[in-house]
Design an enzyme around this catalytic site. Structure first.
Site, PDB file in Angstrom:
ATOM      1  N   LYS A 121       0.826  -1.145   0.086  1.00 28.84           N
ATOM      2  CA  LYS A 121       0.055   0.034   0.159  1.00 28.84           C
ATOM      3  C   LYS A 121       0.940   1.352   0.114  1.00 28.84           C
ATOM      4  O   LYS A 121       1.871   1.400   0.582  1.00 28.84           O
ATOM      5  CB  LYS A 121      -1.006  -0.259   1.153  1.00 28.84           C
ATOM      6  CG  LYS A 121      -2.079   0.916   1.140  1.00 28.84           C
ATOM      7  CD  LYS A 121      -3.059   0.338   0.112  1.00 28.84           C
ATOM      8  CE  LYS A 121      -4.400   0.179   0.453  1.00 28.84           C
ATOM      9  NZ  LYS A 121      -5.370  -0.431  -0.445  1.00 28.84           N
ATOM     10  N   THR A 132      -3.217  -5.549   0.471  1.00 24.35           N
ATOM     11  CA  THR A 132      -2.825  -4.430   0.509  1.00 24.35           C
ATOM     12  C   THR A 132      -3.491  -3.515   1.636  1.00 24.35           C
ATOM     13  O   THR A 132      -3.202  -2.596   2.367  1.00 24.35           O
ATOM     14  CB  THR A 132      -2.657  -3.520  -0.681  1.00 24.35           C
ATOM     15  OG1 THR A 132      -3.889  -3.062  -1.153  1.00 24.35           O
ATOM     16  CG2 THR A 132      -2.055  -4.412  -1.752  1.00 24.35           C
ATOM     17  N   ARG A 174      26.436  35.220  -8.133  1.00 18.88           N
ATOM     18  CA  ARG A 174      25.215  34.735  -8.730  1.00 18.88           C
ATOM     19  C   ARG A 174      24.200  34.373  -7.504  1.00 18.88           C
ATOM     20  O   ARG A 174      24.445  34.279  -6.379  1.00 18.88           O
ATOM     21  CB  ARG A 174      25.290  33.889  -9.759  1.00 18.88           C
ATOM     22  CG  ARG A 174      25.814  32.544  -9.258  1.00 18.88           C
ATOM     23  CD  ARG A 174      25.961  31.450 -10.076  1.00 18.88           C
ATOM     24  NE  ARG A 174      26.402  30.023  -9.457  1.00 18.88           N
ATOM     25  CZ  ARG A 174      26.323  28.805  -9.825  1.00 18.88           C
ATOM     26  NH1 ARG A 174      26.028  28.680 -11.163  1.00 18.88           N
ATOM     27  NH2 ARG A 174      26.805  27.835  -9.257  1.00 18.88           N
ATOM     28  N   GLN A 192      28.707  21.743  -6.997  1.00 19.67           N
ATOM     29  CA  GLN A 192      29.223  20.564  -6.622  1.00 19.67           C
ATOM     30  C   GLN A 192      30.017  20.705  -5.548  1.00 19.67           C
ATOM     31  O   GLN A 192      30.120  19.870  -4.468  1.00 19.67           O
ATOM     32  CB  GLN A 192      30.335  20.185  -7.916  1.00 19.67           C
ATOM     33  CG  GLN A 192      29.469  19.590  -8.999  1.00 19.67           C
ATOM     34  CD  GLN A 192      29.089  20.558  -9.894  1.00 19.67           C
ATOM     35  OE1 GLN A 192      28.855  21.943  -9.583  1.00 19.67           O
ATOM     36  NE2 GLN A 192      29.166  20.107 -11.101  1.00 19.67           N
ATOM     37  N   HIS A 213      17.725  28.135 -11.681  1.00 18.44           N
ATOM     38  CA  HIS A 213      18.443  29.234 -12.212  1.00 18.44           C
ATOM     39  C   HIS A 213      17.383  30.598 -12.044  1.00 18.44           C
ATOM     40  O   HIS A 213      16.235  30.569 -12.355  1.00 18.44           O
ATOM     41  CB  HIS A 213      18.560  28.884 -13.779  1.00 18.44           C
ATOM     42  CG  HIS A 213      19.594  27.749 -13.773  1.00 18.44           C
ATOM     43  ND1 HIS A 213      20.728  27.750 -13.117  1.00 18.44           N
ATOM     44  CD2 HIS A 213      19.103  26.525 -14.371  1.00 18.44           C
ATOM     45  CE1 HIS A 213      21.256  26.422 -13.808  1.00 18.44           C
ATOM     46  NE2 HIS A 213      20.481  25.940 -14.569  1.00 18.44           N
TER      47      HIS A 213
HETATM   48  O1  LIG Z   1      27.408  25.319  -9.971  1.00 17.86           O
HETATM   49  C1  LIG Z   1      27.286  24.736 -11.014  1.00 17.86           C
HETATM   50  N1  LIG Z   1      27.733  23.778 -11.510  1.00 17.86           N
HETATM   51  C2  LIG Z   1      27.706  23.318 -12.847  1.00 17.86           C
HETATM   52  O2  LIG Z   1      27.865  22.006 -13.197  1.00 17.86           O
HETATM   53  C3  LIG Z   1      26.979  24.208 -13.548  1.00 17.86           C
HETATM   54  N2  LIG Z   1      26.666  24.062 -14.904  1.00 17.86           N
HETATM   55  C4  LIG Z   1      26.109  25.248 -15.289  1.00 17.86           C
HETATM   56  O3  LIG Z   1      25.700  25.636 -16.516  1.00 17.86           O
HETATM   57  N3  LIG Z   1      26.069  26.100 -14.164  1.00 17.86           N
HETATM   58  C5  LIG Z   1      26.567  25.387 -13.154  1.00 17.86           C
HETATM   59  N4  LIG Z   1      26.557  25.760 -11.915  1.00 17.86           N
END
Ligand SMILES: O=c1[nH]c(=O)c2[nH]c(=O)[nH]c2[nH]1
Length: 332
Positions: free
Chosen positions: A20, A69, A199, A254, A285
Site C-alpha cells: 500500500k 494491501t 550569482r 558541486q 536558475h
Molecule cells: O554550480 C554549477 N555547477 C555546474 O556544473 C553548472 N553548470 C552550469 O551551467 N551552471 C553550473 N553551476
C-alpha cells in the site's frame, strides 16, 4: 502477438513486490502528566512485501498467500495507534517496527520495504513560550525514511534483520543572493554560459544518508539502549545543510554539496552512526531580466536586481560521500 498466442515459457517473473502506498495518518501523543501538552506527527507511509512463494499470485492468479494491501494499511494504522510516543514520533523507529512486523508475522514474506515521509508540523511559539498543542506548517520540507527488512539466521535462530536503513529530507527550498560563483569551467564550441563571480544560488535540498546497519536481529536492535538518536541526527543534518549553504563562498553547487557532506560526517559523535551522506541538488536558475528597453542596466553582476525565476531546465548535481577506509574507487 497477442498474449493468448504467446508461449508462457518465454517469460519469467523477474522481481515483484506489492503493498500500500500513500497511507496517510496523523498521530497525537498526549503527555500523561498534562494531557493538553501534546506532540503530533503526520506521516505518508508505503509498505511493499515480497517472498518467493508469492510468485503464483502474478502467474496463476492464486491469492492464497496474498496479505491484502488493505491489511497492510490497517497494520500501519494499528502501529500508529499502539506504539509508544518515542517510537511513533521518530519516523526511523516507526518504519523499523513495521518492517520487523511484516517479515516476522508472515512466514512467506521474506522481505519488506517501508517508506515514511514526515510532514513538518512545528510548535507555534508565542510570547510566553511554545504552545502545548498548536502547530504550524512552516515549510514544504519533509523528513524521509527508507527501511528494508529480511528474514535471516542470527546465532542459529530465525530472525528479522535490517538490510537498509536510510534517513533523509526533501523539499527544503533555499536561496542565497550572493556568495556563489561559477567560472573556469570547460569551454568548447557548445558553450554560451558566461563565467560569474557572484550569482543567485537556489536549490530544493534532497538529502539521504545511510545508517550503519544493525549486526544482530532487528528486535534486539529496537530494544537496545545504544540505538542512534535518529531525531538528533536529522536535526544535525539540517543544521549543517543550512549553515554550509549560507556561509560557503561557493565555487559551484558541486563544491557546496561536498562540503555539506563532509561537515555532517565530521560532526562526531552526533553522526557517528552514519556511513554516508548524499544530496541531489537542483540548481534553480534565476536569470537577470533585460531592461535595456527602459535604459536601465540590469544585466551585470553588480547591477542585476530583477531576475526571472526559471521553471526549467535546472541543473541537477548529485553525489554521495562516505567515510574513508570503506575502500573502492568512486562508483560512477
Ligand atoms: O554550480 C554549477 N555547477 C555546474 O556544473 C553548472 N553548470 C552550469 O551551467 N551552471 C553550473 N553551476
Amino acid at each position: 502477438m497477442t498474449s493468448s498466442s504467446s508461449s508462457s515459457s518465454a517469460f519469467a517473473l523477474d522481481s515483484f513486490s506489492y503493498g500500500k502506498s500513500l497511507v496517510r495518518l496523523l498521530r497525537v501523543v498526549r503527555d500523561p502528566s498534562n494531557p493538553k501538552k501534546q506532540d503530533v506527527i503526520e506521516y505518508t507511509v508505503q509498505s511493499l512485501l515480497t517472498g518467493p512463494t508469492l510468485d503464483t499470485s502474478y502467474t496463476e492468479g492464486d491469492n492464497t498467500l496474498v496479505v491484502p494491501t488493505d491489511t497492510q494499511k490497517n497494520t500501519i494504522h494499528y502501529f500508529a495507534k499502539t506504539l509508544d510516543g518515542p517510537s511513533v514520533l521518530c519516523p526511523e523507529k516507526f518504519a523499523l517496527e513495521l518492517g520487523n512486523h511484516f517479515v516476522k508475522r508472515y512466514d512467506h514474506v521474506t522481505k519488506c520495504t517501508i517508506d515514511v515521509i514526515a510532514q513538518k508540523w512545528s510548535r507555534i511559539e508565542l510570547d510566553d513560550g511554545p504552545h502545548p498543542h498548536a502547530f504550524v506548517r512552516d515549510g514544504d520540507e519533509k523528513r524521509t525514511v527508507f527501511v528494508q527488512t529480511e528474514k535471516a539466521r542470527v546465532n542459529g535462530q530465525d530472525a528479522v534483520v535490517c538490510t537498509q536503513l536510510k534517513g533523509g529530507m526533501k523539499d527544503l527550498l533555499v536561496l542565497k543572493s550572493s556568495g556563489s560563483a561559477f567560472h573556469s569551467f570547460w569551454r568548447d564550441e557548445f558553450t554560451t554560459l558566461k563565467a560569474v563571480n557572484d550569482r543567485i544560488f537556489s536549490t530544493s535540498v534532497e538529502c539521504q544518508y545511510n545508517f550503519a546497519l544493525p549486526t544482530g536481529s532487528l528486535s534486539e536492535y529496537l530494544s537496545s539502549p545504544t540505538l542512534p538518536d535518529f531525531n538528533a541526527i536529522s536535526s544535525c543534518v539540517r543544521k549543517h545543510t543550512l549553515r554550509v549553504f549560507a556561509t560557503h563562498e561557493s565555487a559551484s553547487v558541486q563544491a557546496t554539496l561536498y562540503l555539506m557532506c563532509t561537515e555532517i560526517l565530521g560532526d562526531a559523535p552526533t553522526t557517528d552512526a552514519l556511513v554516508d551522506v548524499g544530496y541531489a541538488l537542483p540548481n534553480k536558475h534565476y536569470v537577470p531580466i533585460n531592461l535595456d528597453w527602459a535604459k536601465l542596466d540590469n544585466l551585470t553582476e553588480t547591477t542585476a536586481e530583477v531576475f526571472h525565476p526559471q521553471a526549467d531546465p535546472s541543473g541537477l548535481i548529485k553525489a554521495v560521500v562516505k567515510r574513508t577506509g570503506d575502500g573502492g574507487a568512486p562508483k560512477l
